[in-house]
Design an enzyme around this catalytic site. Structure first.
Site, short mmCIF file in Angstrom:
data_model
loop_
_atom_site.label_atom_id
_atom_site.label_comp_id
_atom_site.label_asym_id
_atom_site.label_seq_id
_atom_site.Cartn_x
_atom_site.Cartn_y
_atom_site.Cartn_z
N ASN A 79 23.27 21.19 -3.34
CA ASN A 79 23.83 19.89 -3.72
C ASN A 79 24.68 19.34 -2.57
O ASN A 79 25.55 20.05 -2.05
CB ASN A 79 24.72 20.01 -4.95
N SER A 139 23.63 5.51 -15.16
CA SER A 139 22.80 4.63 -15.98
C SER A 139 21.65 5.42 -16.59
O SER A 139 21.34 6.53 -16.15
CB SER A 139 22.24 3.47 -15.14
N ASP A 142 16.83 16.43 -14.28
CA ASP A 142 16.21 15.28 -13.62
C ASP A 142 15.72 15.61 -12.21
O ASP A 142 14.72 15.05 -11.75
CB ASP A 142 17.15 14.07 -13.61
#
Length: 490
Positions: A296, A14, A237
């Site tokens: 990650n 999103s 981000d």
């Protein structure tokens, strides 16, 4: 000084446009974050693979910028952050095709092609980057349009170009490509040459806080807004999220938890040891030249994709109720290796988890509640293991873990992470990425001043985190179930 900016934050599932207000008052500044527009990010599978709908995202974020400007007529500017590694190719001002999604399988051919030219050890020494099969350099090795392109822009830089007309590559996102030298912070010319990539496509690297100019005049007129200044922030981000972590002590680790769990430390210098490479830790650029030393970990994608699969036939899943049922599960909870490559692609994650257990002759969770609890316990153990490994490799003791992003709303995950790590977890803010984006913009526009610690103090004042203490009796004791099959990582 008080003022407002708009932050465009594009996530893997999103996007949102956030209005950030800096309120000056007394001895402390405060930050107010409000979402003015939220929209879905729905990848599109075509005959040639899985793509991002960047034109749809651009249309939606423009709507959001217009809404933000109408809500706050004195808006100072706008900046964009997004996920990493994915890119668009341009010829002139024209985009060549739709950007591929990092979960597309085309990169399977890119990894061996790159390693045939440059060994994994050489890559790590040059870039300090963890091995992920979808890193930009592997995607480029499988790219068939490079010869036609004169520019490559990562997703947030593509949006910045469409907004302002300026072609640049922001430093924090550039560092995730596997093509930036970890020492110089610039494109690694030798590496690019050895891989046979055209140097012309790589744009100048700029730091967070760089002005790209005003919103293009035709665009400003179309939106009915003033010529807002477009600037760079930590456009990866995670880089913006780390700015938004209210770390007020030097013994803190962070977990930016959403689709992925980015688990690590903030350092002044990279860690380039062979042990660090073997453990698949990355040294990515942060704001103000800091190093994001992290790994990650497959994040809440495992749960969200499970829910999506359960709902495919119209059977709606109430996530709140599911988490309550998962919290009520009693008895030993089996763990699986969350970073097994089988979980990367979209599809039936619950069946894949069951197959992981079956291959080892182990009983898999049966009910949806048991499966959800198994996912969250396995994630919590992976987070705990990664923090412990980062602490050892960097030689930096960790006394507290900050968990930010959407995962901060998952109280069960926060509690389990505290239990399995044996360290307190400070949860929040949920909108850490937007906070970091807004704070760097605010400093660029002179609404705030100071280093990262000063900016983080504003976050802590505005959004005090929720504390989860380890439960040493009752619940799960820390490290009760060592994480299985670490060898699958990387």
């Amino acid at each position: 000084m008080s003022g407002s900016v708009a932050a465009v934050d594009l996530g893997a599932s999103s996007g949102r446009v956030v209005l950030g207000r800096v309120l000056a008052g007394g001895s402390a500044n405060r930050l107010e974050i409000s979402t003015v527009h939220r929209f879905a990010n729905r990848p599109v599978a075509t005959i040639d693979g899985l793509h991002w709908d960047v034109l749809g995202l651009y249309r939606d974020l423009l709507d959001g910028i217009g809404l933000a400007a109408r809500e706050e007529p004195s808006l100072r500017g706008v900046a964009v952050d997004s996920w990493a590694v994915d890119y668009a190719l341009l010829r002139g001002s024209r985009m060549l095709g739709s950007p591929f999604h990092y979960r597309d399988t085309r990169t399977e051919s890119g990894v061996p092609a790159v390693h045939a030219a440059v060994s994994p050890g050489e890559l790590y020494a040059a870039t300090g980057l963890q091995h992920l099969p979808f890193n930009t350099l592997y995607q480029l090795a499988a790219e068939d349009l490079l010869s036609q392109a004169d520019a490559l822009l990562l997703v947030p830089d593509l949006v910045g170009y469409w907004l302002s007309g300026a072609r640049v590559t922001e430093a924090t996102n550039a560092s995730t490509t596997g093509l930036v030298n970890v020492t110089s912070g610039d494109w690694d010319e030798e590496l690019i040459g050895r891989l046979g990539l055209p140097r012309r496509v790589f744009q100048p690297i700029v730091e967070p806080g760089t002005s790209l100019g005003g919103l293009r005049a035709p665009l400003a007129a179309e939106l009915g807004v003033p010529p807002l200044e477009v600037t760079t922030v930590g456009s990866h981000d995670t880089a913006s999220a780390v700015v938004g972590v209210p770390m007020l002590t030097d013994d803190a680790a962070y977990i930016s938890c959403g689709t992925w769990g980015l688990v690590g430390l903030e350092l002044e210098a990279p860690v380039l040891s062979e042990q660090s490479r073997a453990e698949n830790f990355t040294n990515e650029r942060g704001v103000d030249g800091r190093i994001r030393y992290l790994r990650n970990v497959m994040g809440l994608w495992l749960l969200s994709e499970s829910v999506r699969w359960w709902e495919r036939d119209g059977d709606r899943v109430d996530l709140t109720a599911l988490l309550e049922q998962a919290a009520a599960v009693r008895g030993p909870v089996p763990l699986f290796a969350v970073d097994d490559p089988r979980f990367l692609a979209p599809g039936d994650v619950p069946v894949r988890i069951a197959s992981w257990f079956a291959e080892r002759g182990l009983a898999a969770p049966q009910s949806r509640a048991e499966m959800a609890r198994c996912v969250l316990e396995s994630l919590a153990q992976a987070f705990a293991d990664t923090v412990e490994t980062a602490e050892r490799l960097a030689g930096k003791p960790v006394g507290v873990i900050h968990l930010v992003g959407g995962g901060a709303q998952n109280r069960l995950l926060c509690r389990l992470t505290a239990n399995r790590s044996g360290r307190p977890v400070l949860a929040g803010p949920v909108e850490a990425t937007a906070c970091g984006n807004v704070l760097v913009q605010a400093r660029t526009h002179g609404l705030l001043a100071g280093d990262l610690e000063t900016l983080r103090a504003v976050v802590a004042e505005s959004y005090p985190p929720v504390r989860y203490a380890p439960e040493l009796s009752g619940g799960v004791a820390p490290m009760a179930h060592p994480h299985p099959d670490k060898s699958v990582r990387g």
